[in-house]
Write an enzyme that holds these catalytic residues in place. Structure first.
Site, PDB file in Angstrom:
ATOM      1  N   LYS A 173       0.572  -0.450  13.935  1.00  0.00           N
ATOM      2  CA  LYS A 173       1.859   0.136  14.333  1.00  0.00           C
ATOM      3  C   LYS A 173       2.126   1.357  13.469  1.00  0.00           C
ATOM      4  O   LYS A 173       1.971   1.315  12.247  1.00  0.00           O
ATOM      5  CB  LYS A 173       2.976  -0.872  14.148  1.00  0.00           C
ATOM      6  CG  LYS A 173       4.353  -0.243  14.338  1.00  0.00           C
ATOM      7  CD  LYS A 173       5.411  -1.273  14.518  1.00  0.00           C
ATOM      8  CE  LYS A 173       6.109  -1.582  13.222  1.00  0.00           C
ATOM      9  NZ  LYS A 173       7.340  -2.340  13.429  1.00  0.00           N
TER      10      LYS A 173
HETATM   11  C1  R5P Z   1       9.755  -2.126   9.648  1.00  0.00           C
HETATM   12  O1  R5P Z   1       8.960  -2.235   8.754  1.00  0.00           O
HETATM   13  C2  R5P Z   1       9.917  -3.154  10.599  1.00  0.00           C
HETATM   14  O2  R5P Z   1       8.685  -3.807  10.722  1.00  0.00           O
HETATM   15  C3  R5P Z   1      10.402  -2.798  12.011  1.00  0.00           C
HETATM   16  O3  R5P Z   1      10.012  -3.842  12.825  1.00  0.00           O
HETATM   17  C4  R5P Z   1       9.860  -1.536  12.593  1.00  0.00           C
HETATM   18  O4  R5P Z   1      10.249  -0.448  11.848  1.00  0.00           O
HETATM   19  C5  R5P Z   1      10.216  -1.350  14.080  1.00  0.00           C
HETATM   20  O5  R5P Z   1      11.541  -1.286  14.267  1.00  0.00           O
HETATM   21  P1  R5P Z   1      12.305   0.062  14.623  1.00  0.00           P
HETATM   22  O6  R5P Z   1      11.930   0.369  16.046  1.00  0.00           O
HETATM   23  O7  R5P Z   1      13.736  -0.281  14.463  1.00  0.00           O
HETATM   24  O8  R5P Z   1      11.826   1.130  13.694  1.00  0.00           O
END
Ligand code: R5P
Length: 271
Positions: A173
């Site tokens: 990710k």
């Molecule tokens: C961050 O480390 C978290 O794993 C969140 O799940 C990630 O950032 C995704 O969430 P958002 O779309 O709010 O950035």
């Protein structure tokens, strides 16, 4: 990949189109009661039917999700730092593989902080988690978390994603950036994007999703831009329409506007 690994992986990345809509609600593990995620159960429940998978910690899973759910769990297993602490990058593995198996996790997620003070520790965490995942057939999602001083450009994110893939992550990710194709091209495993902080306009979220998918992302692992939206159900449905149905930004936005009216009606009736 052995059978169990393949089976779990195909619950996360849909085999029909190779894409995924992962709903991220793990923010509290270092941010505490984040806006609109103060009571996780309240946030999760209406969105769950539209999520391919749910990313969260064991604490929120146990307390806020009905165990009869069929939605696959992406269990965040790194942390032990906080927004007010010494250094966010000083993460360790917080959940044993045995507990992850007991919780029927379909995927394990942890953050790596390339370029930060604790880079080595977080990369070693990843390598070790992949060993555990391989042993029991559970894929690992590496989250390329960005330290305060790092720039979110294709050079840095490409480096972080490639290292994650080289260490054996099954999925990575990262954040969308200019020249995103390069990040995808240089990573040996599928890349999905986080949404990041809430964007100003609803259409911006759809544009971000569309651009990422068009430039090679296998899907989204999105949190705030869905559940901090005024219309979270309409938003997750619109994001899905881009990821799984190849909607254009305009088509997805028109769909969002339509769904938003339904959501408004349903919320008003529920009151
Ligand atoms: C961050 O480390 C978290 O794993 C969140 O799940 C990630 O950032 C995704 O969430 P958002 O779309 O709010 O950035």
């Amino acid at each position: 990949m052995d059978w169990g690994m393949k089976n779990r992986y195909s619950r996360i990345i849909k085999p029909d189109d190779g894409r995924c809509v992962m709903l991220a609600v793990d923010h509290g593990y270092f941010l505490g009661p984040t806006e609109k995620l103060e009571v996780p159960q309240r946030t999760i429940k209406p969105l769950l039917p539209f999520a391919d998978s749910l990313m969260l910690t064991r604490g929120v899973l146990r307390t806020s999700v009905n165990p009869s759910t069929n939605v696959p769990i992406v269990l965040r297993v790194s942390g032990a730092t906080s927004i007010v602490g010494e250094d966010l990058s000083k993460e360790t593995i917080t959940t044993s593989i045995e507990d992850a198996i007991k919780l029927n996790a379909s995927c394990l997620a942890l953050s790596i902080f390339v370029g930060s003070k604790y880079e080595h520790q977080t990369l070693a965490n990843l390598a070790s988690l992949v060993d555990h995942g391989e042993k029991y057939g559970i894929p690992v999602l590496a989250v390329t978390a960005v330290g305060k001083e790092m720039v979110r450009d294709s050079r840095y994110l490409g480096l972080a994603c490639r290292i994650a893939g080289e260490l054996g992550a099954h999925l990575v990710k990262t954040y969308y950036c200019e020249n995103f194709e390069k990040v995808v091209e240089g990573c040996p495993v599928p890349v999905i994007i986080a949404g990041g902080k809430k964007l100003e306009k609803d259409i911006d979220v759809l544009e971000l999703t569309f651009n990422a998918i068009t430039e090679g992302a296998a899907g989204v692992d999105m949190g705030r831009n869905i559940w901090q939206s005024e219309y979270p159900v309409a938003m997750i449905k619109a994001v899905r329409s881009i990821v799984h149905e190849n909607f254009s930004v305009k088509e997805a936005y028109d769909f969002f506007v339509k769904e938003k009216k339904n959501e408004h009606k349903n919320t008003t009736i529920a009151r």
